[in-house]
Scaffold this active site. Structure first.
Site, short mmCIF file in Angstrom:
data_model
loop_
_atom_site.label_atom_id
_atom_site.label_comp_id
_atom_site.label_asym_id
_atom_site.label_seq_id
_atom_site.Cartn_x
_atom_site.Cartn_y
_atom_site.Cartn_z
N GLY A 1 0.83 -1.21 0.00
CA GLY A 1 0.00 0.00 0.00
C GLY A 1 0.85 1.24 0.00
N ASN A 2 0.23 2.37 0.27
CA ASN A 2 0.98 3.63 0.36
C ASN A 2 0.33 4.50 1.43
OD1 ASN A 2 -1.01 5.55 -0.96
ND2 ASN A 2 -0.80 3.96 -2.52
#
Ligand code: CTP
Length: 407
Positions: free
Chosen positions: A211-212
């Site tokens: 993810g980020n």
């Protein structure tokens, strides 16, 4: 620090003004509370004084030497009324000055934000409808009330908008008369816009993902700003860590694949599409069905493939030549690299009409309330603009409007 007058009219939602007051003071504003006599039937003066840290102004005849009935309005950078009752709006629309709050509204030169709360019948009564139209025509920003449970057993439109929503709009209006004008004029009405926000996640196994750290604030601010200016907003949201704005149609997604599917649906018939989401560029070739286990001291090798470039696919699928496609870029220019040159190259690669670029060197932007953006289109560069994401969202819509008008 801005000077804000928080007007409170006499409705049960007056207690929620305390939350708005706290939010405004925590943001560092100097807030003077001006409750109507009816508001003080619901919340005591002491509460407002304690939360604002200053005396509450209750009447035109208190402290006459301070000439509060004109001074407060003239000196304010923003006047916000929570809740704005049907009666308060009727008095404001007819230019009455029969208490300190209406006098303040009559002398205010800064943006005015009214946050209505009342029973559905009152909100929908032709008298209130006409008063709201009059106020908006004069440049006052009147939020639409939320729908839901009202005092007693009734439900429908009339609930006070969420305090977080009020705070977000208030922050965008402080010292920004052009935003107030655009909102009051509903200058995006008739437009359908699709906005993506947040950050996508690619599953590695049933419990882990790639993810980020995008919070979704920028995309949410864009959706809110467009809705405030009268657009019909479709928000595609990927793992937001901020609440979704009211009055927009929301589709939740998780991976970049889901995002692609949802954005093609949302973009269909949209006049403008803004890709503010941080989409994962890579996904596992084959996500593990079971949890990936440790095996002795060995590490693990992940094989990744590129995801669909959603923005580029939207450009390729565009059937309406008048549709405006906007991308975002977060860049970390190295020595000898120039942000605008890098963005122009990305603009060509993606084929979109405008790129909003920010310099994220050393994690300057993700999760922060403030930002710096530059707007790059094939012919022009605007900015950098500095400010809160709420304010910058309006700059982006201003530019989208300009580009569409020039076409
Ligand atoms: N984007 C997209 N689909 C992806 C990745 C990104 O639609 N799979 C969109 C983002 O929402 C953003 C824009 O593309 O609007 C730019 O994203 P960025 O990741 O900076 O673009 P890339 O071309 O992947 O960047 P780079 O080549 O610098 O890695």
């Amino acid at each position: 620090m801005s000077r804000i007058v928080l007007g409170v009219a006499g409705g049960i939602a007056a207690y929620k003004a305390c939350e708005v007051l706290r939010g405004l003071t925590e943001a560092g504003h100097d807030v003077t509370v001006v409750p109507t006599p009816a508001a003080l039937e619901f919340v005591g003066e002491t509460t407002f004084a304690a939360l604002s840290g200053k005396p509450v102004r209750t009447g035109v005849f208190a402290d006459p030497e301070e000439v509060n009935h004109v001074r407060l309005g003239r000196e304010a950078d923003l006047v916000v009324v929570v809740p704005a009752t049907a009666d308060l709006m009727a008095r404001a629309a007819t230019g009455r000055a029969d208490d300190l709050l209406t006098s303040t509204l009559l002398t205010a030169t800064a943006p005015v934000l009214l946050c209505p709360a009342m029973h559905t019948e009152m909100w929908q009564h032709p008298a209130t409808v006409a008063n709201v139209a009059t106020l908006r025509s004069r440049g006052v920003v009147v939020l639409d009330p939320a729908s839901g449970r009202l005092t007693g057993a009734d439900t429908g439109p009339g609930r006070l908008p969420d305090p977080d929503e009020i705070l977000a709009v208030a922050h965008s209006l402080v010292g920004e008369p052009t935003i107030a004008t655009a909102a009051a004029a509903a200058d995006l009405s008739g437009m359908v816009v699709a906005v993506s926000a947040g950050g996508t996640r690619e599953a590695l196994d049933p419990v882990r993902y790639l993810g980020n750290s995008s919070s979704g604030r920028m995309g949410v601010a864009l959706a809110r700003a467009a809705a405030l200016r009268g657009a019909d907003v479709r928000l595609v949201a990927a793992h937001l860590s901020v609440p979704v704005p009211s009055g927009v149609e929301v589709t939740q997604v998780s991976s970049t694949g889901d995002l692609a599917e949802a954005m093609h649906i949302a973009a269909d018939g949209a006049d403008a599409v803004v890709m503010a989401v941080a989409a994962a560029d890579f996904t596992p070739t084959a996500p593990s069905q079971g949890k990936i286990k440790k095996s002795g001291d060995d590490g693990v090798t992940l094989e990744l493939v590129q995801t669909t470039d959603v923005l580029r696919s939207l450009v390729e699928a565009r059937t309406d030549a008048a549709q405006t496609l906007v991308g975002f870029a977060a860049e970390t220019p190295g020595a000898g690299q120039d942000l605008v040159t890098m963005t122009k190259a990305k603009l060509r690669r993606k084929g979109c009409d405008l790129i909003v670029v920010n310099d994220v060197t050393a994690g300057r932007v993700f999760g922060q309330a403030d930002n710096a953006i530059t707007l790059v289109d094939p012919a022009d560069v605007r900015g950098p603009y500095l400010g809160s994401k709420e304010v910058l969202a309006h700059r982006i819509w201003d530019r989208v409007r300009e580009l569409r008008a020039a076409d």
